[in-house]
Every structure is written in structure tokens, then in C-alpha cells.
Scaffold this motif. Structure first.
Motif, PDB file in Angstrom:
ATOM      1  N   HIS A   1      33.357  83.058 -21.488  1.00 20.63           N
ATOM      2  CA  HIS A   1      32.107  83.501 -22.088  1.00 20.63           C
ATOM      3  C   HIS A   1      31.254  84.163 -21.009  1.00 20.63           C
ATOM      4  CE1 HIS A   1      32.819  81.500 -25.939  1.00 20.63           C
ATOM      5  NE2 HIS A   1      33.395  80.547 -25.215  1.00 20.63           N
ATOM      6  N   PHE A   2      30.781  85.368 -21.297  1.00 18.62           N
ATOM      7  CA  PHE A   2      29.996  86.133 -20.325  1.00 18.62           C
ATOM      8  C   PHE A   2      28.912  86.884 -21.080  1.00 18.62           C
ATOM      9  CE2 PHE A   2      29.025  89.779 -17.657  1.00 18.62           C
ATOM     10  CZ  PHE A   2      28.977  89.231 -16.382  1.00 18.62           C
ATOM     11  N   ARG A   3      27.661  86.543 -20.810  1.00 16.13           N
ATOM     12  CA  ARG A   3      26.529  87.093 -21.546  1.00 16.13           C
ATOM     13  C   ARG A   3      26.777  86.950 -23.057  1.00 16.13           C
ATOM     14  NH1 ARG A   3      22.679  89.913 -18.394  1.00 16.13           N
ATOM     15  NH2 ARG A   3      21.998  91.095 -20.185  1.00 16.13           N
ATOM     16  N   TYR A   4      26.909  88.061 -23.790  1.00 20.38           N
ATOM     17  CA  TYR A   4      27.111  87.975 -25.232  1.00 20.38           C
ATOM     18  C   TYR A   4      28.573  88.167 -25.637  1.00 20.38           C
ATOM     19  CZ  TYR A   4      22.053  88.513 -25.129  1.00 20.38           C
ATOM     20  OH  TYR A   4      20.720  88.341 -24.869  1.00 20.38           O
ATOM     21  N   LEU A   5      29.466  88.203 -24.646  1.00 20.60           N
ATOM     22  CA  LEU A   5      30.865  88.499 -24.926  1.00 20.60           C
ATOM     23  C   LEU A   5      31.736  87.261 -24.826  1.00 20.60           C
ATOM     24  CD1 LEU A   5      31.352  91.795 -22.868  1.00 20.60           C
ATOM     25  CD2 LEU A   5      30.767  91.574 -25.297  1.00 20.60           C
ATOM     26  N   GLU A   6      32.827  87.288 -25.579  1.00 24.39           N
ATOM     27  CA  GLU A   6      33.902  86.311 -25.453  1.00 24.39           C
ATOM     28  C   GLU A   6      35.120  87.093 -24.998  1.00 24.39           C
ATOM     29  OE1 GLU A   6      36.141  84.054 -28.823  1.00 24.39           O
ATOM     30  OE2 GLU A   6      34.366  82.847 -28.318  1.00 24.39           O
ATOM     31  N   LEU A   7      35.486  86.925 -23.736  1.00 19.73           N
ATOM     32  CA  LEU A   7      36.523  87.726 -23.117  1.00 19.73           C
ATOM     33  C   LEU A   7      37.858  86.987 -23.112  1.00 19.73           C
ATOM     34  CD1 LEU A   7      34.421  88.761 -20.014  1.00 19.73           C
ATOM     35  CD2 LEU A   7      34.974  90.272 -21.928  1.00 19.73           C
ATOM     36  N   GLU A   8      38.938  87.713 -23.378  1.00 20.34           N
ATOM     37  CA  GLU A   8      40.270  87.146 -23.229  1.00 20.34           C
ATOM     38  C   GLU A   8      40.659  87.179 -21.750  1.00 20.34           C
ATOM     39  OE1 GLU A   8      43.435  88.220 -25.936  1.00 20.34           O
ATOM     40  OE2 GLU A   8      41.993  89.311 -27.180  1.00 20.34           O
ATOM     41  N   VAL A   9      41.085  86.031 -21.234  1.00 22.91           N
ATOM     42  CA  VAL A   9      41.460  85.941 -19.820  1.00 22.91           C
ATOM     43  C   VAL A   9      42.691  85.051 -19.686  1.00 22.91           C
ATOM     44  CG1 VAL A   9      39.121  86.296 -18.925  1.00 22.91           C
ATOM     45  CG2 VAL A   9      39.911  83.972 -19.457  1.00 22.91           C
ATOM     46  N   GLY A  10      43.313  85.116 -18.518  1.00 22.49           N
ATOM     47  CA  GLY A  10      44.474  84.287 -18.232  1.00 22.49           C
ATOM     48  C   GLY A  10      44.985  84.596 -16.841  1.00 22.49           C
ATOM     49  N   PRO A  11      46.162  84.103 -16.494  1.00 23.19           N
ATOM     50  CA  PRO A  11      46.720  84.364 -15.162  1.00 23.19           C
ATOM     51  C   PRO A  11      46.797  85.857 -14.867  1.00 23.19           C
ATOM     52  CG  PRO A  11      47.985  82.671 -16.295  1.00 23.19           C
ATOM     53  CD  PRO A  11      47.015  83.224 -17.299  1.00 23.19           C
ATOM     54  N   GLY A  12      46.410  86.201 -13.635  1.00 25.34           N
ATOM     55  CA  GLY A  12      46.472  87.598 -13.219  1.00 25.34           C
ATOM     56  C   GLY A  12      45.153  88.322 -13.261  1.00 25.34           C
ATOM     57  N   VAL A  13      44.085  87.666 -13.742  1.00 26.49           N
ATOM     58  CA  VAL A  13      42.785  88.320 -13.780  1.00 26.49           C
ATOM     59  C   VAL A  13      41.715  87.362 -13.249  1.00 26.49           C
ATOM     60  CG1 VAL A  13      42.155  87.618 -16.145  1.00 26.49           C
ATOM     61  CG2 VAL A  13      41.219  89.740 -15.187  1.00 26.49           C
TER      62      VAL A  13
END
Length: 298
Positions: free
Chosen positions: A82-94
Motif C-alpha cells: 500500500h502506497f498513498r492511494y495505490l495498492e501495488l502488486e509486488v513480489g521477489p525481484g522488486v
């Protein structure tokens, strides 16, 4: 899914908090609640309400808590940051975006708001998951937002997060990216790698799980990529354009001096994050000198 014989959610969260605290997790209660909420499909506020009753714990909760106790990043377990108003997809490698970077985004938004440009052109150099570029695209209607990422893995995560927001994402090196756009951007923003070569992060979540190419800035002092980001910003910005870059607290003086020395920047300013640390430096691109200016200086 909640099995019939599941322990009460309140007891499970209490036990999870103790397990995570013993493992050295910095925010054990919050993480315990977030893991429960992830499985239940609810936010942390709802979890706190549910623990007041007899709600049973969801299936698989203990297994996720055990993963987090091994200091696997919470965001790798849930797949979301969660970043500001966004829900970001994340995982290994980022690189997992940090809360302090939200203040860097605010600097960009405030600068654009003060100037009232209807269609500003913004680029994020080294976008990682796309947190900065995505937030600008989401919060500044009419902005034309570009993003550059070198890592193949991070670029793939950024594509998931940014393409739905209309961001123009390219895979490239921040040192020489977007030469066809030289002198056209109103804002260049960057959170480049900046950790010195010999500095190993203390947190296992960072040292073991964030990709090294997103951490180490090059050279003994870690300043090769920050210096390159500043050089690219000078190349890409219109005269009077705005550059803002995140950095480590101890690097603030060096970066401000570097920008001042170059003669390319005015209004060099160091900015504090929400914890009062010198987190970012901004500057305004000076116009290129005219021939008459050059003759006067001789």
C-alpha cells in the motif's frame, strides 16, 4: 476459509503477535492483523473489530505467521504494498516501496499544483514497483507520466501497476534514458539506489529480499547512480523544470553541494520526511546560458 475447529481470531492474533515479536519483527501486532485481514479479505480496522467477538481464525493463518517470523517481507506474503492511494502488486525481484517515499511524491504534487499546469510532463527515473509514477498519474489529472526501469524483474512488476494508470513505461538505464525527450519534462523525480558498497542493511527483509540492484548506488559512497540521476534530470528538464530525488539522511549535504557546484540548478532545497530526517533534495533547472551571458562571464 474458516475451519470449524479454528481457534478464536483474538487468541490467534495475540499468539501471532508474540511469535512475530520474538522473531524481531518491528511491528508485530500490526503485521499479525494485516496477515489475518489478508486471509479474511478485510482491512485492519475490521480485523480489530472482529477480535472483540468470537470470530474464528482463518485457515492458513499460522502458516503465514510462520513465514513472516522468518523475516520474509509482509508484502511478499500478501503480494500487495500500500502506497498513498495505490495498492501495488509486488513480489521477489522488486524493491518494496517505503512510507517515507510518499513525502517525495507530495513534493512533486505540491510543485505542480503551485504552477497550475494543465498537462504537465513528468518522468520517474528508476521506478521500481511504479509507486512514485503511479501516484503522480493517479493524483494529478491530465499529467503525462513516464517511467524508466532497468531491471527486467522490476519492469515486469511496474508494468502490472502502471499500464492500467496510463503511465508510459520503458525499460532503460536512468543514465541515458529517453534521449528523444531531452528538454521536455516539467518534473523529473527519482528514488535511485544509494546505499554504499560496503554498507549491509540491518533488516533481514531488506538485506535478503530487496534486489541488490535496487539498493546499492555504485562506488564506495553509493553516489554513482544519484549523480547520474541528477545529470539525466538536467538533460531532460525544460528550463525552470523541477527535480526531486530521495536519498539517505547522511547524503543530503553531499547531494546539495553537488547540485550547487554544477551551476545547472537554482533553489536547491533539502526536505525532511515525516520522521524529521533529511530524506530528499529538490532543485530548479537553470536556463541554458545565452551567448551574451557567456561573453559577459569572460
Amino acid at each position: 476459509m474458516i475451519p470449524d475447529s479454528a481457534p478464536r481470531l483474538a487468541d490467534a492474533v495475540r499468539e501471532a503477535t508474540a511469535v512475530l515479536a520474538a522473531a524481531g519483527v518491528p511491528s508485530p501486532k500490526v503485521d499479525a492483523e494485516l496477515l489475518a485481514g489478508h486471509l479474511l479479505g478485510v482491512g485492519p480496522g475490521r480485523v480489530r473489530a472482529m477480535v472483540l467477538g468470537d470470530t474464528p481464525a482463518p485457515a492458513g493463518y499460522a502458516e503465514l505467521v510462520a513465514e513472516r517470523a522468518q523475516r520474509i517481507p509482509l508484502q511478499h506474503i500478501t503480494g500487495v504494498a500500500h502506497f498513498r492511494y495505490l495498492e501495488l502488486e509486488v513480489g521477489p525481484g522488486v524493491f518494496i516501496p517505503r512510507p517515507e517515499t510518499e513525502s517525495v511524491v507530495q513534493l512533486v504534487i505540491d510543485w505542480l499544483k503551485d504552477r497550475g499546469s494543465a498537462h504537465p510532463k513528468v518522468v520517474d527515473l528508476g521506478t521500481g514497483s511504479g509507486a512514485i509514477a503511479g501516484s503522480v498519474a493517479h493524483e494529478v489529472p491530465g499529467a503525462e507520466v513516464h517511467a524508466v526501469e532497468f531491471s527486467e524483474f522490476a519492469h515486469a512488476w511496474a508494468a502490472r501497476n502502471l499500464l492500467p494508470l496510463g503511465v508510459r513505461l520503458v525499460r532503460g538505464d536512468l543514465r541515458d534514458a529517453l534521449p528523444e525527450h531531452n528538454g521536455t519534462f516539467d518534473v523529473v523525480v527519482s528514488n535511485p539506489p544509494y546505499i554504499p558498497a560496503e554498507a549491509v542493511p540491518n533488516e533481514p527483509e531488506v538485506a535478503l529480499h530487496d534486489p541488490p540492484e535496487a539498493l546499492y548506488g555504485g562506488g564506495a559512497d553509493g553516489m554513482e547512480l544519484p549523480a547520474a540521476a541528477a545529470a539525466s534530470a538536467a538533460r531532460l528538464l525544460v528550463p525552470g523544470g523541477y527535480f526531486v530525488m530521495e536519498h539517505a539522511e547522511v547524503q543530503a549535504g553531499w547531494i546539495a553541494a553537488m547540485l550547487e557546484r554544477s551551476g545547472l540548478w537554482s533553489s536547491v532545497t533539502t526536505h525532511l520526511d515525516l520522521n524529521g530526517r533529511e530524506r530528499a533534495t529538490s532543485a530548479v533547472r537553470r536556463p541554458a546560458p545565452t551567448r551574451s551571458d557567456e561573453r559577459m562571464s569572460q
